[in-house]
Design a protein around this motif. Sequence first.
Motif, PDB file in Angstrom:
ATOM      1  N   PHE A  85       0.816  -1.213   0.000  1.00 58.32           N
ATOM      2  CA  PHE A  85       0.000   0.000   0.000  1.00 58.32           C
ATOM      3  C   PHE A  85       0.845   1.255   0.000  1.00 58.32           C
ATOM      4  O   PHE A  85       0.439   2.277   0.557  1.00 58.32           O
ATOM      5  CB  PHE A  85      -0.928  -0.014   1.222  1.00 58.32           C
ATOM      6  N   ARG A  86       2.021   1.186  -0.628  1.00 54.62           N
ATOM      7  CA  ARG A  86       2.921   2.347  -0.546  1.00 54.62           C
ATOM      8  C   ARG A  86       2.283   3.599  -1.133  1.00 54.62           C
ATOM      9  O   ARG A  86       2.522   4.698  -0.652  1.00 54.62           O
ATOM     10  CB  ARG A  86       4.246   2.044  -1.231  1.00 54.62           C
ATOM     11  N   ARG A  87       1.445   3.428  -2.151  1.00 50.97           N
ATOM     12  CA  ARG A  87       0.778   4.587  -2.729  1.00 50.97           C
ATOM     13  C   ARG A  87       0.035   5.376  -1.668  1.00 50.97           C
ATOM     14  O   ARG A  87       0.220   6.582  -1.524  1.00 50.97           O
ATOM     15  CB  ARG A  87      -0.275   4.117  -3.741  1.00 50.97           C
ATOM     16  N   GLN A  88      -0.841   4.653  -0.941  1.00 46.93           N
ATOM     17  CA  GLN A  88      -1.694   5.332   0.025  1.00 46.93           C
ATOM     18  C   GLN A  88      -0.872   5.909   1.160  1.00 46.93           C
ATOM     19  O   GLN A  88      -1.084   7.055   1.554  1.00 46.93           O
ATOM     20  CB  GLN A  88      -2.736   4.348   0.590  1.00 46.93           C
TER      21      GLN A  88
END
Lengths: 460, 267, 303
Positions: B153-156
């Motif tokens: 979930f690095r984007r979030q």
Amino acid sequence: MKRFVCCALLLAVLPLAGRAAEEVDVEEIKQRVLEELKPVIEAEVQRRVQEELAKREAVGKAAETAATTPAVAQPGQPWSPAQSITLLRAGSAYMNISFDTLVDFGWSTTPDVRSIQFGDHDPSQRGFTMPNSEFVFEGAVDPYFRGLGDVVLKLDGESETTIELEEAYLETTSLAWNLQVRAGHWFSEFGRQNPQHPHAWDFVDQPLVLGRMFGPEGMRNPGARVSWLLPTPFYAELLLTVLNGNGEITWSFRNPESEEFHGGEVVDRHLRGPQDLVYLPRLATAFDLSETQTLLLGAAAATGPNNTGADACTQIVGGDVTWKWRPEDAERGFPFVKVQSEAMYRWYEAAERVSVDDPLVTLPEETLGDWGFYTQVLYGFCPGLVAGLRGEFVSADDAAFDSDLRLDRTRISPNLTWYPTEFSKIRLQYNYDHIQQWGDEHSVWMQLEFLLGSHGAHKF
Amino acid sequence: MIEAMDIMKWPLVACLLLPGLLVYLGLHIVEREIIFVDLALAQVAVLGNCLAILLGHDAHDWQSYGWSAGFTIVGAAIFTLTRTRDHRVPQEALIGIVYVVAAALGIVLLSRSAEGNEELRRTLVGDVLLVRPGEIWKTVALYAVIAAVHVVFRRQFLALSFGRQPPAAARGWDFLFYVLFGFVVTSFVQIGGVLLTFSYLIVPAVCAKYLADSLPGRLSVGWVTATLASVLGLCGSYRLDLPTGAAIVCALGVTLVLSGMIARGRA
Amino acid sequence: MKIFILMSLSGLLSVVAQAKLNVVTTTPDLAAIAHEVGGERVTVVALARPMEDPHFVAAKPSFVVKLNRADVLIEGGAELELGWLSALVDQTRNPRIRPGAAGRVAVARAVRLLEVPTTLDRSRGDIHALGNPHFMTDPLNGRAAARLIAEAFCQIDPAAGEAYRAALAQFESRLETKLADWEKRLGPFRGARVAAYHNTWPYFAGRFGLRSDLFLEPKPGIPPTPASLAGVIAQMKADKVRAIIVEPYQNRRTAEKVATETGAVVLDFTQYPGGVKGTDKGYIELIDHLVGTLAAALEKGRP
């Protein structure tokens, strides 16, 4: 003169006499010779008869020996030429080779069976389908590695054969620190059902949610995986898989067919660096609740780029829970109860893209959310007979493009399977399919399976 | 050298494997400008431990871990709800208040129990020299799972801390961030104590901010700084017979000064 | 001061860690023998349960953990564990129990197998390629197994070699005394024929001069059909067979039906200590119970 005539007469007669005497002599000589040779001939006849008899006896003995030589080399016994070199025996052979075929037969209320049975190994038409004939080769490569290859042949709707390399990988067997590395191409370990071969499925077709997230063929791709067995008293394993992410077999990532569900033109994306690979971590645990019950819990996620835009990416998370019960004195493994459930959610970032239907329309940037789950219960109530029931649901949020692949669907499938032995099965299944906007479809499928050769044991 | 390795082997393994995740989370914390949240979360977790001891459980029982985890989640909820864009009251003040109140509550609870004080002291000071291999591997496993969540979930998470536009359902992701952060912090506090945890979180991240701009660059600088300081600190502690944790903190301080000088030199 | 404490702690830990050998066996009979030979120096765990069908053991993930920590793996080695063991060992990341390593003991090496098939063909049922794998039912094979296991233990843990050899000697002498007693008890019934559900007992029968060649299963692994049962009943009546041997995981009702038709008695036998009440003390006690039950049944049937 007289003397000369007498001599001449004598001389003339002599040969005659001699001839007569000769004739008499020849006969006599013949007789005599015959007499002399008789014992010799008898001895020779005797000798040849003995020889023939001995030869026949030897052949008989050899046949006897061949009949009692064991078919396979015994531990610690010398090898004899009558024994073949075993290639095809599990446990102590060079490799296991097996051939497994599925045959489906059935009917559906919709003539376009492919539209409701999305999986590639599902029945795909009314009547007979041959969805899966697989060769599996497996064995120890050397003291350090184990290898497996899986080639599948399928017959499509027009009875044309397609051949596919489903799995081909190499795995270490004894690395330090409880690690294991696998490299090659195999069904990704996401959840419980995706890594299973179709002939080991408990139902005739693949669950809807797997089709939605991983496409018709399941998720698999060339890559590598490292897994670590945790130092916990219960079984816990951490796996990290890295995949290329290219092709229809990674349906939610760089899939050239992805316009079917986001409706826009696909963009060519190449790997710019390690950030463009697909990462798939998984945690799998198992707990022995008692001597007869086992509970398996797992969680997995997948993240990687997709081809709607230069920076778009997809994230999938899933969890699975399985509970098994089997009494200690089970007869041939029956009775047993198995309950299994998996749920998944996907965030699919779709960048601004040109619509495929109408090039003048640009679809906005949005995140498509899809989710679904299935639950199946199996009850082996009698040796060789298993009754099953599966309920599933998939759904998606609204998006700018109305895709047929993102409709809400509910499906209920009861089934009954008969296993004459572990190597064959006959299964009967009824599917009740409720599809948003399309209505209800009913299908009945019968499946037969046989396994030739030796196949390694399946995972628990 | 051999006896040094015998004694220092496990502390070295712990200091090489574990700070990796701390450095990454430190970058988030420094960017969000809530430096003392780690102290506050550690104190809230200790409060859970204190309550468990008061209820009669041993400090290392699973019930203790359960209470500690529960309190960590509550703490994470508090920080999620107080993260406002309203700058009348800086979030840092609220964090400080939570820290102090949690500490006071802990003292009040432990005043009614016999061994509580020892537990409290141990948490504050810690001792990385006495770490056991079993502890290290369990913590590595936990960190691997949490790192996996951050990778997936690095984007979030990056949007929350570094981006201008927060992701959809920002509150939910914030809460998840604080919960995971809480688990990372409390498990490292068990091994090294609060001071060492705080130092590993903040110092390499600050050095990284001095010397690099992109995330991969900052991560590299942070990891190199943490590794160098760990090795220097452990060597110094063995040679000069100093307490290990304190030696590492001092080494980190030295690297901070060096980074500042290099940054100034470049500017 | 701290350094001193640390060093003494680690020294203590290492001593404690060396004390016990981690032994995992596939079946409980091998576990009983390993326990006899190893005594206090080993912790023994059997993967299959005593009442479980050894052909159909469920290979749970917890087995991976047990095998990962094992120093020694003892298996039958005659392909009884074929369906589940090798796939499991591949996942355990334990080089000590790899095939060929010192910690991998295949007991069949020390034993001569009976009924070795000359052709392999699944239409004959689920046959075992190397021969009948239920060899531990013969107490002399049990003795051979104990010798092999003791040798393996001595090789891996030479410090305790004396203890293992002493325990082995004690086991052997106890076995020999009991063997004489067993032969005396079953002596009067030499040549008697017994029926069994599955072909598990040829070694036991061979040791004590009995005939175990009549089975309720028409072919190995294939359940009985009415026609095959009728044939068995006829043979039992003709040969006056008095006993039907059944194991805990087999269908007792079928055996009882045949028993009522022929006047025979159903005997609850097991290959594993603990499979049946009265057999859980150990290997010798198991054989003792089997011999006693059989002798009593055959005695009753004597005219």
